[in-house]
Enzyme design. Structure first.
Site, PDB file in Angstrom:
ATOM      1  N   ARG A  27      14.160 -16.076   0.773  1.00 25.56           N
ATOM      2  CA  ARG A  27      13.528 -15.139  -0.157  1.00 25.56           C
ATOM      3  C   ARG A  27      14.430 -13.958  -0.494  1.00 25.56           C
ATOM      4  NH1 ARG A  27       7.796 -16.364   1.281  1.00 25.56           N
ATOM      5  NH2 ARG A  27       6.517 -15.122  -0.100  1.00 25.56           N
ATOM      6  N   ARG A  78      -8.588 -17.827  -4.106  1.00 18.70           N
ATOM      7  CA  ARG A  78      -8.116 -18.616  -2.956  1.00 18.70           C
ATOM      8  C   ARG A  78      -8.927 -18.308  -1.692  1.00 18.70           C
ATOM      9  NH1 ARG A  78      -1.952 -18.655  -1.267  1.00 18.70           N
ATOM     10  NH2 ARG A  78      -2.216 -16.407  -1.192  1.00 18.70           N
TER      11      ARG A  78
HETATM   12  P1  AP5 Z   1       3.721 -16.827   1.822  1.00 19.75           P
HETATM   13  O1  AP5 Z   1       2.628 -17.427   2.595  1.00 19.75           O
HETATM   14  O2  AP5 Z   1       4.952 -17.619   1.562  1.00 19.75           O
HETATM   15  O3  AP5 Z   1       3.084 -16.256   0.473  1.00 19.75           O
HETATM   16  P2  AP5 Z   1       3.485 -16.316  -1.052  1.00 19.75           P
HETATM   17  O4  AP5 Z   1       4.890 -16.622  -1.409  1.00 19.75           O
HETATM   18  O5  AP5 Z   1       2.960 -15.027  -1.554  1.00 19.75           O
HETATM   19  O6  AP5 Z   1       2.783 -17.574  -1.549  1.00 19.75           O
HETATM   20  P3  AP5 Z   1       1.300 -17.935  -1.328  1.00 19.75           P
HETATM   21  O7  AP5 Z   1       1.118 -18.602   0.007  1.00 19.75           O
HETATM   22  O8  AP5 Z   1       0.430 -16.728  -1.590  1.00 19.75           O
HETATM   23  O9  AP5 Z   1       1.008 -18.917  -2.529  1.00 19.75           O
HETATM   24  P4  AP5 Z   1       1.471 -20.385  -2.860  1.00 19.75           P
HETATM   25  O10 AP5 Z   1       2.502 -20.343  -3.927  1.00 19.75           O
HETATM   26  O11 AP5 Z   1       1.758 -21.182  -1.619  1.00 19.75           O
HETATM   27  O12 AP5 Z   1       0.129 -20.895  -3.543  1.00 19.75           O
HETATM   28  P5  AP5 Z   1      -1.041 -21.854  -2.999  1.00 19.75           P
HETATM   29  O13 AP5 Z   1      -0.587 -23.263  -2.960  1.00 19.75           O
HETATM   30  O14 AP5 Z   1      -1.676 -21.265  -1.775  1.00 19.75           O
HETATM   31  O15 AP5 Z   1       4.201 -15.462   2.500  1.00 19.75           O
HETATM   32  C1  AP5 Z   1       3.258 -14.484   2.928  1.00 19.75           C
HETATM   33  C2  AP5 Z   1       3.987 -13.296   3.521  1.00 19.75           C
HETATM   34  O16 AP5 Z   1       4.748 -13.713   4.674  1.00 19.75           O
HETATM   35  C3  AP5 Z   1       5.023 -12.601   2.616  1.00 19.75           C
HETATM   36  O17 AP5 Z   1       4.417 -11.666   1.735  1.00 19.75           O
HETATM   37  C4  AP5 Z   1       5.940 -11.938   3.666  1.00 19.75           C
HETATM   38  O18 AP5 Z   1       5.338 -10.789   4.203  1.00 19.75           O
HETATM   39  C5  AP5 Z   1       5.987 -12.998   4.766  1.00 19.75           C
HETATM   40  N1  AP5 Z   1       7.101 -13.952   4.571  1.00 19.75           N
HETATM   41  C6  AP5 Z   1       7.004 -15.306   4.351  1.00 19.75           C
HETATM   42  N2  AP5 Z   1       8.210 -15.853   4.215  1.00 19.75           N
HETATM   43  C7  AP5 Z   1       9.110 -14.849   4.353  1.00 19.75           C
HETATM   44  C8  AP5 Z   1      10.522 -14.776   4.283  1.00 19.75           C
HETATM   45  N3  AP5 Z   1      11.271 -15.861   4.029  1.00 19.75           N
HETATM   46  N4  AP5 Z   1      11.113 -13.566   4.466  1.00 19.75           N
HETATM   47  C9  AP5 Z   1      10.388 -12.460   4.721  1.00 19.75           C
HETATM   48  N5  AP5 Z   1       9.042 -12.448   4.782  1.00 19.75           N
HETATM   49  C10 AP5 Z   1       8.415 -13.625   4.597  1.00 19.75           C
HETATM   50  O19 AP5 Z   1      -2.059 -21.720  -4.252  1.00 19.75           O
HETATM   51  C11 AP5 Z   1      -2.721 -20.494  -4.522  1.00 19.75           C
HETATM   52  C12 AP5 Z   1      -4.191 -20.788  -4.963  1.00 19.75           C
HETATM   53  O20 AP5 Z   1      -4.162 -21.453  -6.236  1.00 19.75           O
HETATM   54  C13 AP5 Z   1      -4.945 -21.738  -4.016  1.00 19.75           C
HETATM   55  O21 AP5 Z   1      -6.293 -21.327  -3.965  1.00 19.75           O
HETATM   56  C14 AP5 Z   1      -4.820 -23.114  -4.684  1.00 19.75           C
HETATM   57  O22 AP5 Z   1      -5.910 -23.973  -4.368  1.00 19.75           O
HETATM   58  C15 AP5 Z   1      -4.775 -22.733  -6.157  1.00 19.75           C
HETATM   59  N6  AP5 Z   1      -3.936 -23.630  -6.960  1.00 19.75           N
HETATM   60  C16 AP5 Z   1      -2.726 -24.162  -6.618  1.00 19.75           C
HETATM   61  N7  AP5 Z   1      -2.226 -24.895  -7.624  1.00 19.75           N
HETATM   62  C17 AP5 Z   1      -3.133 -24.808  -8.638  1.00 19.75           C
HETATM   63  C18 AP5 Z   1      -3.181 -25.336  -9.966  1.00 19.75           C
HETATM   64  N8  AP5 Z   1      -2.189 -26.120 -10.449  1.00 19.75           N
HETATM   65  N9  AP5 Z   1      -4.253 -25.020 -10.744  1.00 19.75           N
HETATM   66  C19 AP5 Z   1      -5.259 -24.248 -10.265  1.00 19.75           C
HETATM   67  N10 AP5 Z   1      -5.283 -23.721  -9.029  1.00 19.75           N
HETATM   68  C20 AP5 Z   1      -4.218 -23.989  -8.213  1.00 19.75           C
END
Ligand code: AP5
Length: 210
Positions: free
Chosen positions: A83, A122
């Protein structure tokens, strides 16, 4: 890769089944540590809740340990790492040690209003990390995980103010990482609009397994 909430976890699960390699989500690993109340969890809880990034030093330790495990020998899908530009260097070093080369970096893209809608609806299972959505992927019984029966919760970082901060952190620190992989010829952009199945279809095509 991709903005918070674009669907990385949802699509990584599809790829895991397709390719038979583990899905390594750094967000899931950190949240599990918080839930279990480990020393790591206590260190990172407030950082996760605020939407800021955990330090590169800590991530270096965490990722080297996880990718060194037996189940990752044949490869893995990384979700949420690297990241920062520093984490790109960390990953380069770990891959070299493991004698593994990166096939591609997939970046999922969707407009910001769709991101906010996805994150707002979500719900997640705190026990098995299964992800749901109030409109697009609701559980069979409201508020209960289909997979393990636990009560679903909203993530602490899925509030409007924190979502804004996460989007800003992504633009400032993670978008340059995508550019690095573009320069290396490894970046593949995937349109993540439309239902999850449609997005999965595009991704499968991109990995050469339609
Ligand atoms: P992390 O868990 O990686 O969070 P993020 O990048 O913010 O991503 P999300 O998990 O929120 O979303 P996603 O893209 O996976 O979407 P999802 O599939 O759930 O990181 C969290 C925290 O951890 C960071 O802020 C940081 O603090 C720390 N961290 C992690 N990695 C780090 C690193 N490398 N370095 C430093 N800190 C780190 O989908 C979202 C929703 O949309 C769900 O409800 C789903 O059902 C829905 N959905 C999905 N696809 C669709 C679609 N096509 N149409 C409609 N709805 C959909």
């Amino acid at each position: 890769m991709g903005m918070p909430g674009v669907g990385k976890g949802t699509q990584a699960t599809v790829l895991r089944e397709l390719l038979g390699v583990p899905h390594v989500s750094t967000g899931d690993i950190l949240r599990e540590a918080v839930r279990a109340g480990t020393a790591l969890g206590r260190r990172v809880k407030s950082i996760l809740d605020s939407g800021q990034l955990v330090s590169d030093d800590l991530m270096r330790e965490l990722i080297a340990e996880r990718l060194g495990q037996d189940d990752a020998r044949e490869g893995f899908i990384l979700d949420g790492f690297p990241r920062t530009q520093e984490q790109v260097k960390v990953l380069d070093g770990v891959l070299e040690q493991l004698h593994i080369s990166m096939d591609a970096a997939y970046v999922l893209t969707a407009p910001e209003d769709e991101i906010v809608r996805r994150l707002g609806g979500r719900r997640v299972c705190p026990k098995c990390s299964e992800v749901y959505h109030l409109e697009t992927k609701s559980p069979a019984s409201a508020g209960v995980c289909d997979a393990c029966g636990s009560a679903l919760v909203q993530r602490a970082d899925d509030t409007e103010a924190v979502i804004r901060d996460r989007l800003r952190v992504y633009a400032e620190q993670t978008m340059p990482v995508a550019e690095t992989y573009r320069e290396r010829g490894l970046l593949r952009e995937i349109d993540a609009t439309g239902p999850p199945d449609e997005v999965a279809g595009r991704l499968k095509k991109a990995v050469g397994k339609p």
